[in-house]
Design an enzyme around this catalytic site. Sequence first.
Site, short mmCIF file in Angstrom:
data_model
loop_
_atom_site.label_atom_id
_atom_site.label_comp_id
_atom_site.label_asym_id
_atom_site.label_seq_id
_atom_site.Cartn_x
_atom_site.Cartn_y
_atom_site.Cartn_z
N ASP A 1 0.87 -1.15 0.00
CA ASP A 1 0.00 0.00 0.00
C ASP A 1 0.93 1.22 0.00
O ASP A 1 2.09 1.10 0.37
CB ASP A 1 -0.83 -0.07 1.28
N ASP B 1 -7.41 -1.15 3.29
CA ASP B 1 -6.79 -2.33 2.69
C ASP B 1 -6.88 -3.59 3.55
O ASP B 1 -6.23 -4.59 3.26
CB ASP B 1 -5.34 -2.06 2.25
N ASP C 1 -1.51 -0.67 5.93
CA ASP C 1 -1.80 -0.11 7.25
C ASP C 1 -3.25 -0.31 7.64
O ASP C 1 -3.69 0.16 8.68
CB ASP C 1 -1.44 1.37 7.29
P1 ADP Z 1 -3.77 4.53 -0.36
O1 ADP Z 1 -4.06 3.36 -1.23
O2 ADP Z 1 -2.70 5.38 -0.94
O3 ADP Z 1 -3.49 4.15 1.05
P2 ADP Z 1 -6.58 5.19 0.12
O4 ADP Z 1 -7.16 3.99 -0.54
O5 ADP Z 1 -6.64 5.26 1.59
O6 ADP Z 1 -5.08 5.47 -0.37
O7 ADP Z 1 -7.31 6.46 -0.47
C1 ADP Z 1 -7.30 6.71 -1.83
C2 ADP Z 1 -7.73 8.11 -2.16
O8 ADP Z 1 -9.09 8.30 -1.77
C3 ADP Z 1 -6.95 9.16 -1.43
O9 ADP Z 1 -5.77 9.48 -2.11
C4 ADP Z 1 -7.95 10.31 -1.44
O10 ADP Z 1 -7.89 10.97 -2.68
C5 ADP Z 1 -9.28 9.62 -1.31
N1 ADP Z 1 -9.74 9.57 0.09
C6 ADP Z 1 -9.91 8.46 0.85
N2 ADP Z 1 -10.38 8.78 2.06
C7 ADP Z 1 -10.46 10.12 2.12
C8 ADP Z 1 -10.86 11.07 3.11
N3 ADP Z 1 -11.23 10.69 4.33
N4 ADP Z 1 -10.83 12.37 2.79
C9 ADP Z 1 -10.42 12.77 1.57
N5 ADP Z 1 -10.05 11.94 0.59
C10 ADP Z 1 -10.07 10.63 0.84
MG MG Z 2 -3.63 3.27 2.95
#
Ligand code: ADP
Ligand code: MG
Length: 631
Positions: free
Chosen positions: A327, A525, A521
């Site tokens: 991730d 995921d 984390d």
């Molecule tokens: P990663 O795979 O990098 O850990 P996430 O799956 O957690 O990222 O989130 C993917 C995208 O979704 C973030 O980059 C953001 O654009 C959007 N996102 C997710 N949760 C939030 C939130 N609580 N507030 C704003 N944007 C969010």
């Molecule tokens: Mg993440």
Amino acid sequence: MNKKQKKTLARIILSAVIMIVLNFLPLTDVLRFTAYLVPYLIVGYDVLIKAWKGIIKGHGMDECFLMAVATIGAIVLAVISSGDYTEAVAVMLFYQVGELFQAYAVNRSRKSISDLMDIRPDYANIEIDGRIERVDPYEVEVGSTIVILPGEKVPLDGIVAEGDSTLNTSALTGESVPREVFAGDDIISGSINLNKVLKVTTTKEFDESTASKIIELVEDSGSRKSNYEAFISKFARIYTPSVVYGAIALALLPPLFQTFVMGINGQWTSFLYRALTFLVISCPCALVVSIPLSFFAGIGSASRNGILVKGSNFMEILSNTRYIAFDKTGTLTKGVFEVDAIHHSPIGEKELLRYAALVESSSSHPIAESLRRSYGGNIDRSEVSEIEELSGKGIIGSVDGKRIAVGNTKLMDFIGVKYLPCHHVGTIIHVAADRDYLGHIVISDQPKENSAKAINLLHKIGIRKTVMLTGDAENIAAKIASEMKVDSYVSELLPVDKVKEVEKLLAEKSSPSEVLAFVGDGINDAPVLARSDIGIAMGAMGTDAAIEAADVVLMDDDPLKIPLAIRISKKCLRIVRENIVFSLAVKGACLLLGAIGIANMWLAVFADVGVMVIAVLNSVRALRIRQYQEG
Ligand code: ADP
Ligand code: MG
């Protein structure tokens, strides 16, 4: 050494002394028999009792049974022909020496795990009317203020409310450099407050706190058996009876053949002796003891380095890792975003941030945390209602009678709001109120110091492919991926897409024994952590769901712990294989010598105890794997 072991040692010495003295006395017949029975019973009575109990309870033939039959057989032989009772006593003696040594080694490695258990806090200090009172940490409710004095263990997870100090976290993370904490920092239970008084507001109950979780994980790890351990116990169940039947055949068939086919006098006593030797040699204790001990030591060594492996089976799986998917946010990067810029805001930057912070007020996503931090002002949660988090997209909530959406372009598409694209490289958070576009916030995250180094090391130790899977935008994913030198990356994934990507990778494996690990984390995921062959979670930053779903937990979120974990598991499995091959080879050779009459019972017991001692010493090596040395 504990009491029981000291007692065994005393019995061994006493019996050995008596036996040596008897050797110099000119005893004969019944007197001789009775005299030698004394050292034999002193050193062997418990083995005889166990063997007897095993028979009447129907447990069948264990190693005590083998020893009892072999030594009683040797005594019978001595009575009817040789008169040499030393052999029976010596076999029992050496067997007990081996047992003692093994109990000692097992205890030692148990101790190194229970040192880790030392993180169990006994009390918490609560301040009542200016006085400090000790209470059971179970009784402390979330949100209470506790006082931690210098030298005390942190009993519960929390946030420092007052004071600054240095913490020793080595029992949790294996990191020996003390960590400084200031007001506002998170602190986890099990670390030790070194020099100053801290007041801490608790954020978790005792059961949910890090120290309790770790103890629970380590205590449970023994119950998940590896294939090797399962193999060994099955092996022992078939092996011991077959050896006994083999011995009976060896005692009867050749002399019968001699008597009836060859027409000569059968060498009954000689073959009985060979059969007894055969029994002593075949005792499977080296394997039965050393294999679980190796896993135990490996898990212990991992936990001393801040890596929790939830069972021996995961040690085995981890050692076969060939593919790793990561991730991004919180795993390869710190997950601490800074606001770089705010664009196109018709309502002003401050107001835009206020909306964002309000809607994000109860999200645990790292993006939410950073927006709240950079707004800085007081956030009144009562101003927001109907919060709805769309994982991988963003979050929507009602403020001032409007539906405020905060998230990425997917979220804007989802609610049908036209957004302005941004040409900055970074994570772009768009904000909309009902159907109106309010502008976007550009935030950025830093890679962890060790991420690139960890990936490089992983490639060096034989990982075939590293992939980064992220929900973030393409341009930022490309940038991080090239900095980290991962083999490939996929961006803009929803949590379900991450599962699909992992399934694609699973299909790419060239054999089922190859392992795909996922490191995350737990924020968006947890499903992939569970779906991959082995899930590795960031323990400090990670969510409880991640720690629950994962098979391996890295206590301090350091990516360098990934190659270290794999290295420890490989070493552990190599030791297991060495022990199996070595023990079986020596046993096999001795059995052959015993059957053709070259090996006597002395050699047999030396072989048995010797192999076990070497195998156990080899197992204990698995304990001594320290931090990653470069090169
Ligand atoms: P990663 O795979 O990098 O850990 P996430 O799956 O957690 O990222 O989130 C993917 C995208 O979704 C973030 O980059 C953001 O654009 C959007 N996102 C997710 N949760 C939030 C939130 N609580 N507030 C704003 N944007 C969010
Ligand atoms: Mg993440």
